[in-house]
Design a protein around this motif. Structure first.
Motif, PDB file in Angstrom:
ATOM      1  N   GLN A   5      -2.458  25.262   2.811  1.00 37.95           N
ATOM      2  CA  GLN A   5      -3.316  25.485   3.969  1.00 37.95           C
ATOM      3  C   GLN A   5      -4.114  26.764   3.777  1.00 37.95           C
ATOM      4  O   GLN A   5      -3.595  27.760   3.266  1.00 37.95           O
ATOM      5  N   CYS A   6      -5.372  26.731   4.139  1.00 37.61           N
ATOM      6  CA  CYS A   6      -6.230  27.915   4.034  1.00 37.61           C
ATOM      7  C   CYS A   6      -5.763  28.977   5.022  1.00 37.61           C
ATOM      8  O   CYS A   6      -5.625  28.717   6.221  1.00 37.61           O
ATOM      9  N   LYS A  22     -14.024  23.899   4.777  1.00 35.68           N
ATOM     10  CA  LYS A  22     -14.271  24.226   6.178  1.00 35.68           C
ATOM     11  C   LYS A  22     -14.883  25.615   6.345  1.00 35.68           C
ATOM     12  O   LYS A  22     -15.917  25.773   6.991  1.00 35.68           O
ATOM     13  N   CYS A  23     -14.264  26.645   5.738  1.00 42.35           N
ATOM     14  CA  CYS A  23     -14.761  28.010   5.951  1.00 42.35           C
ATOM     15  C   CYS A  23     -15.479  28.594   4.741  1.00 42.35           C
ATOM     16  O   CYS A  23     -16.086  29.661   4.838  1.00 42.35           O
ATOM     17  N   GLY A  24     -15.399  27.902   3.604  1.00 44.02           N
ATOM     18  CA  GLY A  24     -16.132  28.354   2.429  1.00 44.02           C
ATOM     19  C   GLY A  24     -15.427  29.377   1.567  1.00 44.02           C
ATOM     20  O   GLY A  24     -15.966  29.786   0.532  1.00 44.02           O
ATOM     21  N   HIS A  25     -14.242  29.839   1.966  1.00 39.45           N
ATOM     22  CA  HIS A  25     -13.525  30.813   1.148  1.00 39.45           C
ATOM     23  C   HIS A  25     -13.224  30.238  -0.244  1.00 39.45           C
ATOM     24  O   HIS A  25     -12.877  29.062  -0.372  1.00 39.45           O
ATOM     25  N   ARG A  26     -13.349  31.089  -1.255  1.00 36.46           N
ATOM     26  CA  ARG A  26     -12.859  30.700  -2.572  1.00 36.46           C
ATOM     27  C   ARG A  26     -11.341  30.594  -2.495  1.00 36.46           C
ATOM     28  O   ARG A  26     -10.696  31.289  -1.702  1.00 36.46           O
ATOM     29  N   LEU A  27     -10.786  29.762  -3.362  1.00 40.60           N
ATOM     30  CA  LEU A  27      -9.346  29.530  -3.376  1.00 40.60           C
ATOM     31  C   LEU A  27      -8.790  29.776  -4.767  1.00 40.60           C
ATOM     32  O   LEU A  27      -9.441  29.494  -5.781  1.00 40.60           O
ATOM     33  N   GLY A  28      -7.586  30.286  -4.813  1.00 34.66           N
ATOM     34  CA  GLY A  28      -6.890  30.467  -6.081  1.00 34.66           C
ATOM     35  C   GLY A  28      -5.407  30.229  -5.880  1.00 34.66           C
ATOM     36  O   GLY A  28      -4.853  30.551  -4.813  1.00 34.66           O
ATOM     37  N   TYR A  29      -4.770  29.668  -6.888  1.00 36.11           N
ATOM     38  CA  TYR A  29      -3.325  29.428  -6.807  1.00 36.11           C
ATOM     39  C   TYR A  29      -2.595  30.636  -7.371  1.00 36.11           C
ATOM     40  O   TYR A  29      -2.934  31.151  -8.442  1.00 36.11           O
ATOM     41  N   GLY A  34       3.780  30.774  -5.591  1.00 33.01           N
ATOM     42  CA  GLY A  34       3.833  29.346  -5.329  1.00 33.01           C
ATOM     43  C   GLY A  34       2.951  28.941  -4.163  1.00 33.01           C
ATOM     44  O   GLY A  34       3.267  27.996  -3.442  1.00 33.01           O
ATOM     45  N   ARG A  35       1.821  29.622  -3.988  1.00 33.40           N
ATOM     46  CA  ARG A  35       0.957  29.346  -2.837  1.00 33.40           C
ATOM     47  C   ARG A  35      -0.502  29.264  -3.260  1.00 33.40           C
ATOM     48  O   ARG A  35      -0.955  30.004  -4.140  1.00 33.40           O
ATOM     49  N   MET A  36      -1.229  28.374  -2.622  1.00 35.64           N
ATOM     50  CA  MET A  36      -2.676  28.342  -2.731  1.00 35.64           C
ATOM     51  C   MET A  36      -3.220  29.327  -1.705  1.00 35.64           C
ATOM     52  O   MET A  36      -2.788  29.326  -0.545  1.00 35.64           O
ATOM     53  N   SER A  37      -4.136  30.187  -2.151  1.00 37.19           N
ATOM     54  CA  SER A  37      -4.598  31.243  -1.251  1.00 37.19           C
ATOM     55  C   SER A  37      -6.115  31.313  -1.167  1.00 37.19           C
ATOM     56  O   SER A  37      -6.823  31.157  -2.170  1.00 37.19           O
ATOM     57  N   GLY A  43     -14.553  44.258  -5.500  1.00 34.44           N
ATOM     58  CA  GLY A  43     -15.097  44.734  -6.753  1.00 34.44           C
ATOM     59  C   GLY A  43     -14.947  43.662  -7.818  1.00 34.44           C
ATOM     60  O   GLY A  43     -15.344  42.516  -7.628  1.00 34.44           O
ATOM     61  N   ALA A  44     -14.330  44.010  -8.949  1.00 33.22           N
ATOM     62  CA  ALA A  44     -14.108  43.049 -10.031  1.00 33.22           C
ATOM     63  C   ALA A  44     -12.832  42.252  -9.825  1.00 33.22           C
ATOM     64  O   ALA A  44     -12.512  41.374 -10.632  1.00 33.22           O
ATOM     65  N   GLU A  45     -12.114  42.553  -8.747  1.00 30.83           N
ATOM     66  CA  GLU A  45     -10.840  41.885  -8.478  1.00 30.83           C
ATOM     67  C   GLU A  45     -10.941  41.058  -7.200  1.00 30.83           C
ATOM     68  O   GLU A  45     -11.996  40.996  -6.567  1.00 30.83           O
ATOM     69  N   TRP A  46      -9.834  40.417  -6.856  1.00 32.33           N
ATOM     70  CA  TRP A  46      -9.814  39.564  -5.667  1.00 32.33           C
ATOM     71  C   TRP A  46      -8.599  39.894  -4.821  1.00 32.33           C
ATOM     72  O   TRP A  46      -7.510  40.161  -5.336  1.00 32.33           O
ATOM     73  N   ILE A  47      -8.803  39.858  -3.514  1.00 37.85           N
ATOM     74  CA  ILE A  47      -7.704  39.988  -2.555  1.00 37.85           C
ATOM     75  C   ILE A  47      -7.288  38.579  -2.140  1.00 37.85           C
ATOM     76  O   ILE A  47      -8.115  37.780  -1.693  1.00 37.85           O
ATOM     77  N   ALA A  48      -6.013  38.282  -2.307  1.00 41.71           N
ATOM     78  CA  ALA A  48      -5.494  36.979  -1.882  1.00 41.71           C
ATOM     79  C   ALA A  48      -4.924  37.128  -0.476  1.00 41.71           C
ATOM     80  O   ALA A  48      -4.050  37.965  -0.233  1.00 41.71           O
ATOM     81  N   LEU A  49      -5.418  36.343   0.453  1.00 44.45           N
ATOM     82  CA  LEU A  49      -4.955  36.459   1.835  1.00 44.45           C
ATOM     83  C   LEU A  49      -3.479  36.100   1.977  1.00 44.45           C
ATOM     84  O   LEU A  49      -2.834  36.515   2.942  1.00 44.45           O
ATOM     85  N   ALA A  50      -2.946  35.362   0.994  1.00 47.96           N
ATOM     86  CA  ALA A  50      -1.519  35.025   1.018  1.00 47.96           C
ATOM     87  C   ALA A  50      -0.651  36.183   0.528  1.00 47.96           C
ATOM     88  O   ALA A  50       0.559  36.165   0.719  1.00 47.96           O
ATOM     89  N   ASN A  51      -1.269  37.201  -0.084  1.00 48.87           N
ATOM     90  CA  ASN A  51      -0.540  38.370  -0.585  1.00 48.87           C
ATOM     91  C   ASN A  51      -1.517  39.538  -0.667  1.00 48.87           C
ATOM     92  O   ASN A  51      -1.870  40.005  -1.749  1.00 48.87           O
ATOM     93  N   PRO A  52      -1.978  40.047   0.483  1.00 46.46           N
ATOM     94  CA  PRO A  52      -3.097  41.002   0.506  1.00 46.46           C
ATOM     95  C   PRO A  52      -2.804  42.354  -0.126  1.00 46.46           C
ATOM     96  O   PRO A  52      -3.736  43.098  -0.431  1.00 46.46           O
TER      97      PRO A  52
END
Length: 355
Positions: A5-6, A22-29, A34-37, A43-52
Motif C-alpha cells: 500500500q502506498c 493515484k498520487c504519482g509518488h515513485r515507488l521502491g521496494y 520487506g515493504r514497498m515504499s 538530493g542524490a538520495e531518496w527518502i522512503a516513507l516506509a523508513n524515513p
C-alpha cells in the motif's frame, strides 16, 4: 507475496509497480524491510516513507527499467540484493533483448522475495563463498541454442524463455502442464539448494531414502526419460512427470512446487480469502489462511490450506475458459517429500547468522 500500500495515499500496489497511479509518488521496494515504499528525492538520495530515518538509492538496474529495489545509500554496492547475483545479461542495445531481460528480472525478484523470507543463504561472488549463487541470462545466437539449467552454483535462464510465444510452444511440444519464467527460477534454484542443504548439509543418506540414489548416471536417465516417458503410475509418487527422470529432478520439481505453494498461500492470506463452498458440508474443501506459510508451521497445514484453494481457483479459471491454474495432484508421497524440504529449510533458517 504480500499486498502493498502506498504510504502517501493508501493506494494498493503491485510488487512490480514503479509509481503510484493515484498520487504519482515513485515507488521502491525495501528488501531490508520487506515493504514497498513511496519515495521522495533528497538530493542524490531518496527518502522512503516506509523508513524515513534512512536514506536509499535505487538499484543500478533501475536506470534500465529492470529493477525497482533499493539499496542503503551508505553502501558502495550499486546493485540491490537481487541484482548483485547477475553475471551475464544480454545485449541491451537490441530492443527485444531488453524487453525479455526486463521480464526475467521481474520473475527473479519474486524468487528473491521468497528466498529472503525463508532466510536461505544467498552468497555473492564478492562474498568469497566457494559456490556463490550466480545468474546468467544469455541469448541464443548464430545457431547456438542456450539451455536453461544449473551448474555448480550458476543458474542459466535462456533469454528466449521470456518470449511468451516461444515458451508456450516449448511447453506444448514437450507435453508440460506448466512452464513459466518464475517456475524456471524456482526449479533451477532448487538444484542450487540441493548442494547447500543436502550435499553440504550431511543429508545424503536421508535424501536417498526418500528421493533415490542421485549417483545414477544423469545423461542416461535423461535419455531414457525422453525415449520412454514417465511410468504410467507416476502420479502416485511424483509431483510431475519430469520429476520421475532422476532424483535430482524430483527434488528440484518438488522444491519448485513448495515455493509455489507458500508464496501463493501468503497472497491468498493477504486478501483474507476464505474457502467455504455452498454445498453439502465437506471440511476438505474449506480453508481460511490465517498463518504465515514462510514460518515453521507443519507442512500438513500448508497442504490442508492449499488443496481447497487450488480447487476454487481451478474452478474459477474454467469459468473463464482457461486451463487449471494448478493442474497438479499432490499425493501423500509428495507431501512427505515437501515435508523433508520444509524441515531442511527451517533447520537452516534456525542457524544464527554470525557477523
Amino acid at each position: 507475496m504480500q499486498l502493498f500500500q502506498c504510504q502517501s495515499c493508501g493506494q494498493v500496489l503491485y510488487f512490480e509497480n514503479t509509481a503510484c497511479v493515484k498520487c504519482g509518488h515513485r515507488l521502491g521496494y525495501l528488501p531490508d524491510r520487506g515493504r514497498m515504499s513511496a519515495v521522495e528525492p533528497d538530493g542524490a538520495e531518496w527518502i522512503a516513507l516506509a523508513n524515513p530515518e534512512a536514506r536509499y538509492r535505487f538499484c543500478a538496474n533501475w536506470e534500465q527499467n529492470a529493477c525497482n529495489w533499493m539499496v542503503d545509500a551508505a553502501q558502495d554496492e550499486p546493485f540491490c540484493i537481487a541484482c548483485q547475483h547477475n553475471r551475464i545479461i544480454p545485449d541491451l542495445s537490441l530492443p527485444e533483448n531488453r524487453a525479455n531481460w526486463q521480464k526475467i528480472e521481474e520473475a527473479k525478484r519474486r524468487l528473491f522475495y521468497t528466498l529472503i523470507k525463508l532466510r536461505l543463504p544467498m552468497p555473492t561472488v564478492a562474498s568469497g563463498d566457494p559456490e556463490p549463487l550466480v545468474f546468467d541470462f544469455p541469448a541464443s545466437s548464430d545457431g547456438h541454442k542456450v539451455m536453461t539449467g544449473h551448474d555448480n552454483g550458476v543458474i542459466t535462464i535462456a533469454l528466449e524463455e521470456a518470449d511468451d510465444v516461444a515458451r508456450e510452444s516449448a511447453r506444448a511440444s514437450m507435453g508440460e502442464l506448466y512452464r513459466t519464467l518464475l517456475g524456471h527460477f524456482r526449479h533451477e534454484v532448487g538444484h542450487y539448494y540441493w548442494d547447500r542443504l543436502v550435499r553440504d548439509g550431511g543429508e545424503l543418506d536421508s535424501f536417498r531414502a526418500l528421493f533415490g540414489d542421485e549417483t545414477l548416471d544423469y545423461g542416461e536417465a535423461l535419455q531414457r526419460h525422453y525415449d520412454q516417458g514417465a511410468p504410467a503410475d507416476w502420479q502416485q509418487d511424483f509431483v510431475s512427470s519430469y520429476a520421475t527422470m532422476h532424483p535430482w529432478e524430483d527434488w528440484a520439481e518438488t522444491w519448485a512446487h513448495y515455493l509455489h505453494i507458500i508464496d501463493t498461500l501468503e497472497m491468498a492470506g493477504a486478501f483474507g480469502i476464505r474457502i467455504e463452498p455452498r454445498i453439502d458440508h465437506d471440511p476438505q474443501l474449506e480453508t481460511e489462511i490465517v498463518f504465515d506459510p514462510h514460518q515453521d508451521v507443519p507442512v500438513e497445514r500448508l497442504i490442508d490450506a492449499w488443496l481447497p484453494l487450488t480447487y476454487a481457483v481451478n474452478c474459477l479459471n474454467r469459468s473463464m475458459g482457461q486451463s487449471d491454474l494448478y493442474p497438479f495432484v499432490i499425493p501423500p508421497r509428495v507431501v512427505e517429500k515437501m515435508a523433508y524440504i520444509h524441515r531442511l529449510i527451517h533447520a537452516r533458517a534456525a542457524i544464527p547468522v554470525l557477523g
